[in-house]
Structure formats: structure tokens, C-alpha cells
Write a protein that holds these residues in place. Sequence first.
Motif, PDB file in Angstrom:
ATOM      1  N   LYS A 198       0.854  -1.182   0.000  1.00 25.52           N
ATOM      2  CA  LYS A 198       0.000   0.000   0.000  1.00 25.52           C
ATOM      3  C   LYS A 198       0.901   1.247   0.000  1.00 25.52           C
ATOM      4  CE  LYS A 198      -3.859   0.529   2.477  1.00 25.52           C
ATOM      5  NZ  LYS A 198      -4.777   0.857   3.624  1.00 25.52           N
ATOM      6  N   ILE A 199       0.788   2.032  -1.066  1.00 26.31           N
ATOM      7  CA  ILE A 199       1.591   3.240  -1.227  1.00 26.31           C
ATOM      8  C   ILE A 199       0.679   4.449  -1.101  1.00 26.31           C
ATOM      9  CG2 ILE A 199       3.039   4.573  -2.815  1.00 26.31           C
ATOM     10  CD1 ILE A 199       3.833   1.841  -4.066  1.00 26.31           C
ATOM     11  N   THR A 253       0.434   8.409  -1.703  1.00 24.83           N
ATOM     12  CA  THR A 253       1.065   9.484  -2.462  1.00 24.83           C
ATOM     13  C   THR A 253       0.469  10.828  -2.060  1.00 24.83           C
ATOM     14  OG1 THR A 253       1.536   8.067  -4.377  1.00 24.83           O
ATOM     15  CG2 THR A 253       1.435  10.437  -4.768  1.00 24.83           C
ATOM     16  N   SER A 270       1.622   7.356 -11.041  1.00 22.90           N
ATOM     17  CA  SER A 270       0.499   6.684 -10.378  1.00 22.90           C
ATOM     18  C   SER A 270      -0.087   5.553 -11.209  1.00 22.90           C
ATOM     19  CB  SER A 270      -0.601   7.699 -10.031  1.00 22.90           C
ATOM     20  OG  SER A 270      -0.217   8.499  -8.940  1.00 22.90           O
ATOM     21  N   ILE A 326       2.231   2.613 -10.963  1.00 23.16           N
ATOM     22  CA  ILE A 326       2.171   1.978  -9.643  1.00 23.16           C
ATOM     23  C   ILE A 326       0.928   1.109  -9.498  1.00 23.16           C
ATOM     24  CG2 ILE A 326       1.722   2.496  -7.197  1.00 23.16           C
ATOM     25  CD1 ILE A 326       3.712   4.767  -7.395  1.00 23.16           C
ATOM     26  N   ARG A 327      -0.201   1.617  -9.974  1.00 19.93           N
ATOM     27  CA  ARG A 327      -1.481   0.938  -9.744  1.00 19.93           C
ATOM     28  C   ARG A 327      -1.635  -0.361 -10.517  1.00 19.93           C
ATOM     29  NH1 ARG A 327      -6.095   5.042  -7.881  1.00 19.93           N
ATOM     30  NH2 ARG A 327      -4.761   6.439  -6.654  1.00 19.93           N
ATOM     31  N   GLU A 365      -2.654   2.140  -4.330  1.00 17.84           N
ATOM     32  CA  GLU A 365      -2.214   3.508  -4.076  1.00 17.84           C
ATOM     33  C   GLU A 365      -3.353   4.317  -3.471  1.00 17.84           C
ATOM     34  OE1 GLU A 365       0.120   7.154  -6.307  1.00 17.84           O
ATOM     35  OE2 GLU A 365      -1.658   6.333  -7.286  1.00 17.84           O
TER      36      GLU A 365
END
Length: 350
Positions: A2-3, A5, A20, A23-24, A29
Amino acid sequence: MKILTVVGARPQFIKAAAVSNVIRKQHEEILIHTGQHYDENMSKVFFDELKIPKPDYNLEVGSGNHGHQTGTMLIKLEEIYLKEKPDLVLVYGDTNSTLAGALCASKLLIPVAHVEAGLRSFNMTMPEEQNRILTDHISKFLFVPTTSAIENLKNEGITKGVHNVGDVMFDAVLHFKGLAEDKSNIINELKVNKNEYILTTIHRAENTNDINRLKNIIEALNESGKTVILPMHPRTKKYISDYGLKFNENVKVIEPVGYLEMINLEMNSQKIVTDSGGVQKEAFFLKKPCVTMRDETEWVETVQNGWNKVVGTDKNKILDSIVNFEPKEQQKDIFGDGKAGHKILEIIGK
């Protein structure tokens, strides 16, 4: 993983657009918009046209003095961090949102990843310089855009966790350049010819809050004899009104524009005159000569390569550079290969 931002200002929205969506594809995120930029044309339009995922939280902090703004962010961010329990907090650049996002995570022992780490103007009177230095010193992952950024960190004793991934804004320009050509009709709307106008932006407090600096800039633009397009930042508009300054007819003042319109204006300009760090880079990406109205720049490579001239706010230097400055060298590969987002994902996913 879990990031979480944290973004809050126009340049960060653009950087998030490049990262993003990458990443997803592999991680969860959570996106927080602090509300540092809250004007419709400075905020929402960027999320809409760049297809940035809708923020999960909007803190709606708005403007204010640095301490009040940063402190309000810290209070609100802490509540969200405790609720979401992220594995990593990702921050961009050098704004108060950057510092608040990183500091809150550090206090809660959550690892911090700083995109655009290692940049230095060596001017500690700039809030941005304070923010970026403090953020770098509490980050676990330092994603630098250039080789000089590595040296800056090394000189401060930071060598662990430093990764040269290139510049995420280069990713964004490469990705959105074609879309900007197809979707934006701003050149025709403004009734200007391609490669026959100067594009100008003015927004830094060091220029807007000082009547003499701002007066010099405006007089240089007025006397240049060039058609100048100036998307007006809200703060600049306020101070120009407060100081009673006026533009000549050759300067076309327009409202702030979205990212695609800005890229279109940059692509079709003859030259770019700015005090923005991001616009300096975009000028380089799009092979446009850049005149920087600051006393120093973080993007020293663009100056060394001969495509950027730093002139401060000396009226005669600005005027001379608008008329005469032209690069004399071929551009070098300074900002990577346009795949910074994928490199960031690979490193944080290990």
C-alpha cells in the motif's frame, strides 16, 4: 504493497500522472491532494485532462503562511496515515506538501520515497530549498533525475538509497505531447503564429513580492517588441494590481491554462522566459531556448548545455536574452530515457 502518495501543486500533478498509473498496475495507491493549489485552473483541470486517479482525500488546506499551511497539513495527514497504515509514502518535488507528507511519515516511522531528490539551488532563503533538503534527509528512497543531484546528496553525506531514474516530467511530456497537439486549439484561439511568440510565466514569490523585481520583468517584456503570451498565476495577478503595474499591447495576458494547453504553447513558442523550475525543464524537453528570471537554477545541466540562460531580474539582461539568446550546442541526454516511472516501480517493489 500500500503506497500513499501526497501531491498539492501543479508540477506534482504532472509527475503523479507519470507514476500513479504505473504503480497501480501492481500495488494499491492512496492519493492525497493537500489542496495547496486549489484554483480550478491550477488543480482540477490537471486531474481531468491527465487522467490522474481521483484523490482519495482532499485536505483543502488552501493558501496561507508557510507555518500555518504546513502545520495544518501535518495534523490532517497524521489522521489519514494512522487510518490507512501505508507501507510507503511517496512525495514529489519541493513544496510545503512535500515536506509535510515526508515529515509526517518519518514521525510515524513509515518509509519515505522522494521523487526529484537531490536538487539544490544553494539558496536557503527559498522555502523550496529548505523543503527539499529536509525531505531528502528523512527519505529512504531518493529518486534523482540527474547526475548532479547524486553529487549534491553525496556532498551532504547521503549515499544510501539514491537511484538515478531520470526525470518523471520527461515521461509526462513524451506521453502527452501528441495529445496536446490533437486536443489543444489554443494557438488559433489566441490568434498567434507558431514560432513567432515568447511564452512567459511568472509566479515565484521572490519575483512577485518584490516590486522592483516584478517591475523590471514587466518592463523588459513590454519593451521587447515581441508578442508575449503570459498565462497569469493568481498570485502574480494580485501583486501586479497592488503595485499598479501595466502591460503594453504586445503582452497577451491570459488565464492559467491546463497542462495540455501549456505543452502546446511551449511546443509552438519561439522562446520561453520563466521563473518556473518545471517550465525550464519542459523547454529543454521540447528543444526551446529558455531564459530563466531567477538568480540561480536547480537545473544546472540545462545551463551547462547552453539551452538555458539565467539572467535574474536585471531588465537589460532579460531584454537582451529575449531578443538575442540562442543555443549554440546540440542537446545532451540529461534527463534519462522517459521511463522513470517504471524504474521507480521496480525499485520500490523489490
